[in-house]
Design an enzyme around this catalytic site. Structure first.
Site, PDB file in Angstrom:
ATOM      1  N   LYS A  55       0.815  -1.215   0.000  1.00 18.54           N
ATOM      2  CA  LYS A  55       0.000   0.000   0.000  1.00 18.54           C
ATOM      3  C   LYS A  55       0.851   1.269   0.000  1.00 18.54           C
ATOM      4  O   LYS A  55       0.377   2.337  -0.378  1.00 18.54           O
ATOM      5  CB  LYS A  55      -0.946   0.005   1.195  1.00 18.54           C
ATOM      6  CG  LYS A  55      -2.018  -1.080   1.130  1.00 18.54           C
ATOM      7  CD  LYS A  55      -3.315  -0.513   0.719  1.00 18.54           C
ATOM      8  CE  LYS A  55      -4.504  -1.451   0.708  1.00 18.54           C
ATOM      9  NZ  LYS A  55      -4.380  -2.817   1.170  1.00 18.54           N
ATOM     10  N   SER A 307       1.672 -10.101  -0.201  1.00 18.40           N
ATOM     11  CA  SER A 307       1.327  -8.670  -0.259  1.00 18.40           C
ATOM     12  C   SER A 307       1.490  -7.940   1.062  1.00 18.40           C
ATOM     13  O   SER A 307       1.542  -6.710   1.072  1.00 18.40           O
ATOM     14  CB  SER A 307      -0.110  -8.509  -0.758  1.00 18.40           C
ATOM     15  OG  SER A 307      -1.014  -9.167   0.118  1.00 18.40           O
TER      16      SER A 307
HETATM   17  C1  LIG Z   1      -5.115  -3.852   0.811  1.00 16.89           C
HETATM   18  C2  LIG Z   1      -4.504  -5.171   0.764  1.00 16.89           C
HETATM   19  C3  LIG Z   1      -4.845  -6.096  -0.225  1.00 16.89           C
HETATM   20  C4  LIG Z   1      -5.935  -5.864  -1.245  1.00 16.89           C
HETATM   21  O1  LIG Z   1      -5.730  -4.733  -2.042  1.00 16.89           O
HETATM   22  P1  LIG Z   1      -6.930  -4.014  -2.805  1.00 16.89           P
HETATM   23  O2  LIG Z   1      -6.315  -2.957  -3.614  1.00 16.89           O
HETATM   24  O3  LIG Z   1      -7.865  -3.471  -1.761  1.00 16.89           O
HETATM   25  O4  LIG Z   1      -7.626  -5.065  -3.594  1.00 16.89           O
HETATM   26  C5  LIG Z   1      -4.144  -7.304  -0.250  1.00 16.89           C
HETATM   27  N1  LIG Z   1      -3.187  -7.591   0.655  1.00 16.89           N
HETATM   28  C6  LIG Z   1      -2.849  -6.734   1.634  1.00 16.89           C
HETATM   29  C7  LIG Z   1      -1.788  -7.118   2.586  1.00 16.89           C
HETATM   30  C8  LIG Z   1      -3.482  -5.487   1.716  1.00 16.89           C
HETATM   31  O5  LIG Z   1      -3.125  -4.640   2.686  1.00 16.89           O
END
Ligand SMILES: *Cc1c(COP(=O)(O)O)cnc(C)c1O
Length: 325
Positions: A55, A307
């Site tokens: 993010k 992520s």
């Molecule tokens: C926000 C987030 C997502 C999903 O992202 P979007 O853009 O809302 O689809 C996936 N993994 C993590 C760790 C996140 O913080």
């Protein structure tokens, strides 16, 4: 295919804009998963990103594009945690005030980290929508600038820089597995990947418990779903009934969406720890979970994204010891 509202040019511009403010994270081959899947499987180690999730890419791009006057008014957002954390970090880097609004469902570890990063926290209501109402009030009454977690061109372009890094690391990638919640990550990555290689498949992965984008794609328009507690808490929340960008981009660019049970998400977290030696949160583990559960048939070289790393350590211990939900 029509031109998406966020293009590869926007994503390349975002990469220049956030260079030096984020880390380009490693891509590594997983021998264990490659053997299991019968194709090379690469892991994008984005959970090692500063603030513990991707993010920071979108938030840094959005803050960097603000005028000096807008920076002075300050930024605000409703966030289930990682976006708030990223915006707090990005705002502090630029010397801007940040107010982060969130619901009571957000776990304590995420909250204290945002406070440590110097942002003000507002806890409002039981859902993402309640937190969003407070953001709208701050914008209307105090003139703050809203930086939403996903439905914003600068945020989508920032997340898309991950797609550029993936295409450079694995030029022959055939399948990319992307976490899917509000769709900023999936939209950005798919826009980048498909611009470089239109034949590469991009598959979204969500949890069964409260997958708003999947329900919306099935309905053909943004719909609301009940927000439920899940191991993949960073994937919780709606996509907004007035969604402007990510719904259409995910509809046009994603090849498929699969949903995981809580046990399949737990298996992903356990695999990350035991086999890959990585600590990931539930949302970060859904690509692993999808492959392990064989919910995705990878055709050719595959990339999945770890992520985020922001999991409560007591919960992580429970899950890796096999006691997770
Ligand atoms: C926000 C987030 C997502 C999903 O992202 P979007 O853009 O809302 O689809 C996936 N993994 C993590 C760790 C996140 O913080």
């Amino acid at each position: 295919m029509s031109t998406p509202p966020v293009t590869i040019d926007d994503i390349r511009a975002a990469r220049d804009c956030i260079a030096g403010k984020i880390q380009s994270t490693p891509v590594v081959l997983s021998p264990i998963l490659s053997e299991l899947a019968g194709v090379p499987v690469h892991l994008k180690l984005e959970h090692r990103q500063t603030t513990g999730a991707f993010k920071l890419r979108g938030a840094s791009n959005a803050v960097a594009l603000l005028s000096a006057e807008e920076r002075k008014r300050g930024v605000t957002t409703a966030s289930t945690g990682n976006h708030g954390r990223a915006l707090a970090h990005a705002a502090r880097l630029e010397g801007a005030r940040a107010v982060i609004c969130m619901s009571k469902l957000v776990p304590e570890n995420k909250l204290s980290e945002i406070r440590r990063l110097g942002a003000e926290i507002r806890i409002v209501g039981n859902s993402q929508d309640d937190a969003q109402a407070e953001v709208d009030r701050l914008v209307a009454e105090e003139g703050m600038i809203a930086v939403p977690p996903f439905d914003h061109p600068a945020v989508i372009a920032g997340q898309g820089t991950l797609g550029l890094e993936i295409m450079e690391a694995v030029p022959d990638v055939a399948t990319v597995l992307v976490q899917l919640s509000g769709g900023g990550l999936a939209a950005g990555i798919a826009a980048a990947v498909k611009a470089v290689n239109p034949r590469a498949r991009v598959v979204g992965v969500s949890m069964e418990r409260g997958a708003a984008m999947k329900a919306s794609l099935d309905a053909g328009r943004p719909v609301q779903v009940e927000e439920l507690p899940t191991l993949a808490d960073s994937l919780g929340g709606g996509i907004g009934l007035d969604n402007r960008l990510t719904f259409a981009m995910c509809r046009d660019l994603l090849d498929d969406v699969v949903l995981l049970s809580e046990e399949e998400i737990a298996a992903g977290i356990r695999h990350a720890y035991a086999a890959e030696r990585e600590i990931v949160e539930g949302a970060g583990a859904v690509g692993l979970g999808a492959l392990l559960a064989r919910k995705v048939k990878p055709a050719g070289p595959t990339v999945l994204i770890l992520s985020g790393a922001n999991i409560d350590m007591a919960l992580h211990r429970k899950v890796v010891c096999g006691e997770g939900r």
